[in-house]
Design an enzyme around this catalytic site. Structure first.
Site, mmCIF file in Angstrom:
data_model
loop_
_atom_site.group_PDB
_atom_site.id
_atom_site.type_symbol
_atom_site.label_atom_id
_atom_site.label_comp_id
_atom_site.label_asym_id
_atom_site.label_seq_id
_atom_site.Cartn_x
_atom_site.Cartn_y
_atom_site.Cartn_z
ATOM 1 N N SER A 163 45.321 39.809 43.925
ATOM 2 C CA SER A 163 44.364 40.842 43.573
ATOM 3 C C SER A 163 43.381 41.281 44.687
ATOM 4 O O SER A 163 43.961 42.038 45.589
ATOM 5 C CB SER A 163 43.359 40.217 42.449
ATOM 6 O OG SER A 163 42.669 41.097 41.860
ATOM 7 N N THR A 164 42.074 40.989 44.491
ATOM 8 C CA THR A 164 41.179 41.749 45.833
ATOM 9 C C THR A 164 41.801 41.079 47.155
ATOM 10 O O THR A 164 41.990 39.950 47.337
ATOM 11 C CB THR A 164 39.901 41.326 45.366
ATOM 12 O OG1 THR A 164 39.643 41.763 44.064
ATOM 13 C CG2 THR A 164 38.873 42.035 46.191
ATOM 14 N N HIS A 189 47.252 43.348 41.218
ATOM 15 C CA HIS A 189 46.157 44.001 40.552
ATOM 16 C C HIS A 189 45.947 45.373 41.042
ATOM 17 O O HIS A 189 45.200 45.359 42.379
ATOM 18 C CB HIS A 189 44.862 43.180 40.175
ATOM 19 C CG HIS A 189 45.032 42.032 39.451
ATOM 20 N ND1 HIS A 189 44.420 40.937 39.391
ATOM 21 C CD2 HIS A 189 46.286 41.649 38.520
ATOM 22 C CE1 HIS A 189 44.692 39.906 38.600
ATOM 23 N NE2 HIS A 189 45.888 40.176 38.149
ATOM 24 N N MET A 281 40.052 37.865 43.041
ATOM 25 C CA MET A 281 39.023 37.382 41.971
ATOM 26 C C MET A 281 39.347 37.283 40.781
ATOM 27 O O MET A 281 40.513 37.377 40.183
ATOM 28 C CB MET A 281 38.012 38.671 41.886
ATOM 29 C CG MET A 281 36.757 38.131 41.143
ATOM 30 S SD MET A 281 35.553 39.515 40.855
ATOM 31 C CE MET A 281 34.210 38.889 39.997
ATOM 32 N N ASP A 284 43.611 34.901 36.776
ATOM 33 C CA ASP A 284 44.839 35.207 36.607
ATOM 34 C C ASP A 284 45.884 34.659 37.334
ATOM 35 O O ASP A 284 45.554 34.399 38.724
ATOM 36 C CB ASP A 284 45.034 36.794 36.588
ATOM 37 C CG ASP A 284 46.544 37.208 36.145
ATOM 38 O OD1 ASP A 284 46.989 36.565 35.155
ATOM 39 O OD2 ASP A 284 46.872 38.313 36.557
#
Length: 342
Positions: A163-164, A189, A281, A284
């Protein structure tokens, strides 16, 4: 009350700057310490105000947001949330911004009567304020020593969730791998509009072939399949041999595409799976990689020092999904070792 997050708003449109200020200052945890209409103004205010986070428009006259971002990350690394248009050019620029070190890139919302389009921006800024951007600078110059030679594949395939901070981490990992790397599936993401450009960018930077996954694809050596997002999760069907399916389903663990959805689909052939959780973050992937690990998969997570946000890897470890926590520079070699015949 804890110390407020100090934000500098950079946009050539005074209307946009006002909307951003009004939208985020409703949150008592945030203070807008300055506004800048150009990159030159932003440079001076970064020096004088030392903000915790910047919002930065990509499309600005003169020095654009990408050029300013690149200079900022070299001179004074600061968490940046980029604002991008929904055009194809905007999507391409957004992916470049994430690669250059922006913590997050969001689409500029359409203006509507009676509602501030930036009222949800504060949570993104609070997350960005905790990002370790300093660790990203110089990563692309790290030595990549994995040789490009034929590897005897042991039949395992790789599932990576991020993600991030994942854009730069994935670029690094794939640039280290040889053209005949093991089959890889990735859930990152990212808005659907950005993922098309991200797949193209990864394909240009990598020796393996990288493309957006399609239903019916079969994982194969030298190919990396990226979840296309939008309305779909990327999963594997439980057939005689694994096959990709794009699953139209609600969000899982707060996301679509979801890392959990992807990894849980491989439960019945976990012994043939290598699971990897990268920077990001939230949580998940924590449940998915726990199930893979408990069913015999090789599982790894990125360590805190090299993660932009140590959320997803931390949750994966705390839930018992990984025992091997590695710095980013060691993950490519770990993947190849787990997938090599001995």
């Amino acid at each position: 009350m804890s110390k407020k997050i100090r934000v500098l708003v950079v946009d050539d449109s005074s209307t946009m700057r006002s909307l951003i200020r009004i939208g985020i200052e409703k949150d008592p945890r945030i203070e807008v310490v300055g506004e800048a209409a150009s990159a030159n103004e932003a440079r001076d205010q970064v020096r004088s105000l030392a903000p915790d986070v910047l919002t930065l428009d990509i499309e600005m006259p003169g020095m654009n947001g990408l050029d300013f971002l690149q200079r900022l990350m070299r001179a004074r690394p600061t968490p940046v949330v980029m604002l991008s248009s929904v055009t194809a050019e905007g999507s391409d620029a957004a992916v470049k911004a994430l690669s250059l070190g922006a913590v997050e890139c969001i689409l500029k919302p359409r203006l509507s009567v009676g509602r501030n389009p930036f009222e949800n921006l504060s949570e993104t800024l609070l997350m960005a304020s905790e990002a370790q951007v300093v660790h990203r600078v110089g990563m692309r110059g790290a030595k990549r020593s994995i040789p490009d030679h034929h590897q005897r594949w042991n039949g395992k395939f790789v599932m990576i969730g991020a993600s991030t901070g994942g854009v730069e981490a994935l670029e690094y990992i794939l640039s280290c791998l040889p053209h005949d790397c093991p089959p890889i599936l990735i859930t990152q993401h990212m808005p659907e509009q950005f993922l098309v450009n991200f797949a193209d960018r990864l394909n240009r930077l990598s020796k393996p072939t990288v493309k957006l996954a399609q239903s019916g694809d079969m994982p194969k050596v030298g190919e990396v399949l990226l979840a296309p997002g939008g309305a779909f999760h990327l999963v594997l069907t439980d057939e005689p041999s694994p096959k990709v399916r794009l699953l139209r389903a609600p969000r899982r663990s707060g996301h679509r595409p979801s890392v959990d959805e992807m990894m849980l689909s491989a439960k019945h052939f976990a012994h043939r799976t290598v699971g990897v959780i990268l920077t990001g973050m939230g949580y998940d992937g924590a449940e998915g990689i726990r199930v893979l690990n408990s069913n015999g998969a090789d599982c790894y997570a990125q360590d805190q020092a090299s993660s932009v946000v140590y959320g997803m890897p931390k949750m994966a470890f705390e839930k018992g999904g990984v025992r091997n926590i590695l710095p980013l520079r060691k993950i490519p070699e770990a993947i190849l070792k787990a997938c090599a015949k001995v």
